[in-house]
Design a protein around this motif. Structure first.
Motif, PDB file in Angstrom:
ATOM      1  N   ASN A  48       0.785  -1.195   0.081  1.00  0.00           N
ATOM      2  CA  ASN A  48      -0.108  -0.061   0.099  1.00  0.00           C
ATOM      3  C   ASN A  48       0.759   1.174  -0.158  1.00  0.00           C
ATOM      4  OD1 ASN A  48      -2.166  -1.500   0.115  1.00  0.00           O
ATOM      5  ND2 ASN A  48      -2.311  -1.613   2.451  1.00  0.00           N
ATOM      6  N   ARG A  49       0.352   2.260  -0.254  1.00  0.00           N
ATOM      7  CA  ARG A  49       0.765   3.555  -0.225  1.00  0.00           C
ATOM      8  C   ARG A  49       0.112   4.478   0.875  1.00  0.00           C
ATOM      9  NH1 ARG A  49       3.539   5.596  -5.095  1.00  0.00           N
ATOM     10  NH2 ARG A  49       4.292   4.046  -6.325  1.00  0.00           N
ATOM     11  N   ILE A  50       0.668   5.505   1.429  1.00  0.00           N
ATOM     12  CA  ILE A  50      -0.005   6.401   2.098  1.00  0.00           C
ATOM     13  C   ILE A  50       0.041   7.850   1.735  1.00  0.00           C
ATOM     14  CG2 ILE A  50       1.970   6.538   3.671  1.00  0.00           C
ATOM     15  CD1 ILE A  50      -0.248   6.140   6.264  1.00  0.00           C
ATOM     16  N   ARG A  51      -0.999   8.455   1.829  1.00  0.00           N
ATOM     17  CA  ARG A  51      -0.960  10.070   1.168  1.00  0.00           C
ATOM     18  C   ARG A  51      -1.722  11.057   2.091  1.00  0.00           C
ATOM     19  NH1 ARG A  51      -4.520  10.168  -4.042  1.00  0.00           N
ATOM     20  NH2 ARG A  51      -2.516   8.950  -4.932  1.00  0.00           N
ATOM     21  N   THR A  52      -1.219  12.237   1.709  1.00  0.00           N
ATOM     22  CA  THR A  52      -1.895  13.316   2.691  1.00  0.00           C
ATOM     23  C   THR A  52      -1.785  14.540   1.475  1.00  0.00           C
ATOM     24  OG1 THR A  52      -2.476  14.699   4.456  1.00  0.00           O
ATOM     25  CG2 THR A  52      -0.048  14.452   3.954  1.00  0.00           C
ATOM     26  N   THR A  53      -2.948  15.437   1.524  1.00  0.00           N
ATOM     27  CA  THR A  53      -3.016  16.537   0.655  1.00  0.00           C
ATOM     28  C   THR A  53      -3.121  17.639   1.536  1.00  0.00           C
ATOM     29  OG1 THR A  53      -5.324  16.352   0.469  1.00  0.00           O
ATOM     30  CG2 THR A  53      -4.037  15.090  -1.112  1.00  0.00           C
ATOM     31  N   GLY A  54      -2.708  18.967   1.007  1.00  0.00           N
ATOM     32  CA  GLY A  54      -3.093  20.341   1.575  1.00  0.00           C
ATOM     33  C   GLY A  54      -2.082  20.648   2.587  1.00  0.00           C
ATOM     34  N   LEU A  55      -0.639  20.139   2.520  1.00  0.00           N
ATOM     35  CA  LEU A  55       0.463  20.578   3.351  1.00  0.00           C
ATOM     36  C   LEU A  55       0.638  21.921   3.109  1.00  0.00           C
ATOM     37  CD1 LEU A  55       2.394  17.654   3.564  1.00  0.00           C
ATOM     38  CD2 LEU A  55       1.152  18.209   5.388  1.00  0.00           C
ATOM     39  N   GLY A  56       0.411  22.907   3.810  1.00  0.00           N
ATOM     40  CA  GLY A  56       0.795  24.349   3.651  1.00  0.00           C
ATOM     41  C   GLY A  56       1.704  24.478   4.984  1.00  0.00           C
ATOM     42  N   SER A  57       1.398  25.337   5.956  1.00  0.00           N
ATOM     43  CA  SER A  57       2.178  25.234   6.977  1.00  0.00           C
ATOM     44  C   SER A  57       2.271  24.274   7.903  1.00  0.00           C
ATOM     45  CB  SER A  57       1.574  26.394   7.881  1.00  0.00           C
ATOM     46  OG  SER A  57       0.409  26.333   8.446  1.00  0.00           O
ATOM     47  N   THR A  92       1.585  17.953  -1.719  1.00  0.00           N
ATOM     48  CA  THR A  92       0.789  16.820  -1.490  1.00  0.00           C
ATOM     49  C   THR A  92       1.881  15.463  -1.495  1.00  0.00           C
ATOM     50  OG1 THR A  92      -1.253  17.555  -2.724  1.00  0.00           O
ATOM     51  CG2 THR A  92      -0.930  15.163  -2.475  1.00  0.00           C
ATOM     52  N   ILE A  93       1.781  14.536  -0.403  1.00  0.00           N
ATOM     53  CA  ILE A  93       2.800  13.857  -0.436  1.00  0.00           C
ATOM     54  C   ILE A  93       2.199  12.443  -0.493  1.00  0.00           C
ATOM     55  CG2 ILE A  93       4.380  15.350   0.644  1.00  0.00           C
ATOM     56  CD1 ILE A  93       3.797  13.976   3.476  1.00  0.00           C
ATOM     57  N   GLU A  94       2.991  11.226  -0.905  1.00  0.00           N
ATOM     58  CA  GLU A  94       2.461  10.049  -0.854  1.00  0.00           C
ATOM     59  C   GLU A  94       3.563   8.957  -0.671  1.00  0.00           C
ATOM     60  OE1 GLU A  94      -0.581   8.890  -3.741  1.00  0.00           O
ATOM     61  OE2 GLU A  94       0.963   7.313  -4.281  1.00  0.00           O
ATOM     62  N   LEU A  95       3.921   8.320   0.222  1.00  0.00           N
ATOM     63  CA  LEU A  95       4.780   7.245   0.475  1.00  0.00           C
ATOM     64  C   LEU A  95       4.321   5.960   0.030  1.00  0.00           C
ATOM     65  CD1 LEU A  95       7.711   7.224   2.156  1.00  0.00           C
ATOM     66  CD2 LEU A  95       6.230   6.062   3.883  1.00  0.00           C
ATOM     67  N   ASP A  96       5.469   5.465  -0.675  1.00  0.00           N
ATOM     68  CA  ASP A  96       5.300   3.942  -1.379  1.00  0.00           C
ATOM     69  C   ASP A  96       5.897   3.113  -0.056  1.00  0.00           C
ATOM     70  OD1 ASP A  96       5.887   1.466  -2.272  1.00  0.00           O
ATOM     71  OD2 ASP A  96       6.253   2.265  -4.373  1.00  0.00           O
ATOM     72  N   ARG A 145       4.380  16.359  -4.559  1.00  0.00           N
ATOM     73  CA  ARG A 145       3.977  17.382  -5.532  1.00  0.00           C
ATOM     74  C   ARG A 145       3.745  18.650  -5.010  1.00  0.00           C
ATOM     75  NH1 ARG A 145      -0.547  12.960  -7.131  1.00  0.00           N
ATOM     76  NH2 ARG A 145      -1.082  13.939  -5.469  1.00  0.00           N
ATOM     77  N   THR A 146       4.326  19.703  -5.683  1.00  0.00           N
ATOM     78  CA  THR A 146       4.233  20.893  -5.297  1.00  0.00           C
ATOM     79  C   THR A 146       3.609  21.924  -6.053  1.00  0.00           C
ATOM     80  OG1 THR A 146       6.473  20.662  -4.104  1.00  0.00           O
ATOM     81  CG2 THR A 146       5.771  22.741  -4.289  1.00  0.00           C
ATOM     82  N   VAL A 147       2.729  22.825  -5.546  1.00  0.00           N
ATOM     83  CA  VAL A 147       2.192  23.799  -6.309  1.00  0.00           C
ATOM     84  C   VAL A 147       3.221  24.610  -7.074  1.00  0.00           C
ATOM     85  CG1 VAL A 147       0.538  25.541  -6.527  1.00  0.00           C
ATOM     86  CG2 VAL A 147      -0.015  23.813  -5.036  1.00  0.00           C
TER      87      VAL A 147
END
Length: 160
Positions: free
Chosen positions: A18-27, A138-142, A151-153
């Motif tokens: 599996n992979r694990i992901r989170t979005t919306g990392l600002g501060s 947004t980050i995703e770990l394998d 992924r950076t805006v």
């Protein structure tokens, strides 16, 4: 393969493939932990540096000083060995420009420093990071490889 999603002020663990992901990392800071032998990984989406800022019911996943120990505990319960765990971090941006030099407005840099301290106290080495700046991530770990995709805006994709 599934993608385990981690929300804001949240944490979770998963195992290969599996992979694990989170979005919306600002501060906020995304802290990922990985045990290469058991292929168990974890992620915390840390919003604030210190749980002493908590009012009311404590959400341990929200603060660096409580999220990181909880993440390690959850990973060990699943079969990881804390002595093999390594960390990667991303986020901690300064999303807005302030004319004040007040430390309270520097949430991103304070989050990064608090995560570093919590990892140091747990004796978990930070092997890579992509922190600071002023862009969301947004980050995703394998969980097979321990590779962190970021992924950076406006700046595309990189792997650490």
């Amino acid at each position: 393969m599934n993608i385990v999603k981690v929300g804001m002020a949240d944490l979770n663990i998963t195992k290969s493939p599996n992979r694990i992901r989170t979005t919306g990392l600002g501060s906020c800071v995304g802290v990922v932990l990985f045990d290469s032998q058991s292929k168990i990984s974890g992620m915390a989406h840390v919003m604030l540096p210190d749980s002493s800022l908590s009012k009311g019911l404590l959400n341990v996943a929200k603060y660096a000083d409580t999220a990181i120990p909880k993440l390690i505990e959850d990973m060990e319960r699943a079969g990881a060995n804390a002595r093999r765990i390594v960390a990667k971090m991303a986020g901690g941006a300064q999303m807005f420009a302030f004319t004040s030099t007040s430390d309270t407005m520097r949430i991103g840099p304070r989050n990064v420093e608090a995560c570093r301290i919590a990892l140091q106290e747990a004796r978990i080495p930070i092997v890579a990071e992509d922190t600071g700046g002023n862009c969301g991530r947004t980050i995703e770990l394998d969980s097979c490889t321990g590779m962190l995709n970021i992924r950076t805006v406006n700046q595309g994709v990189k792997e650490i």
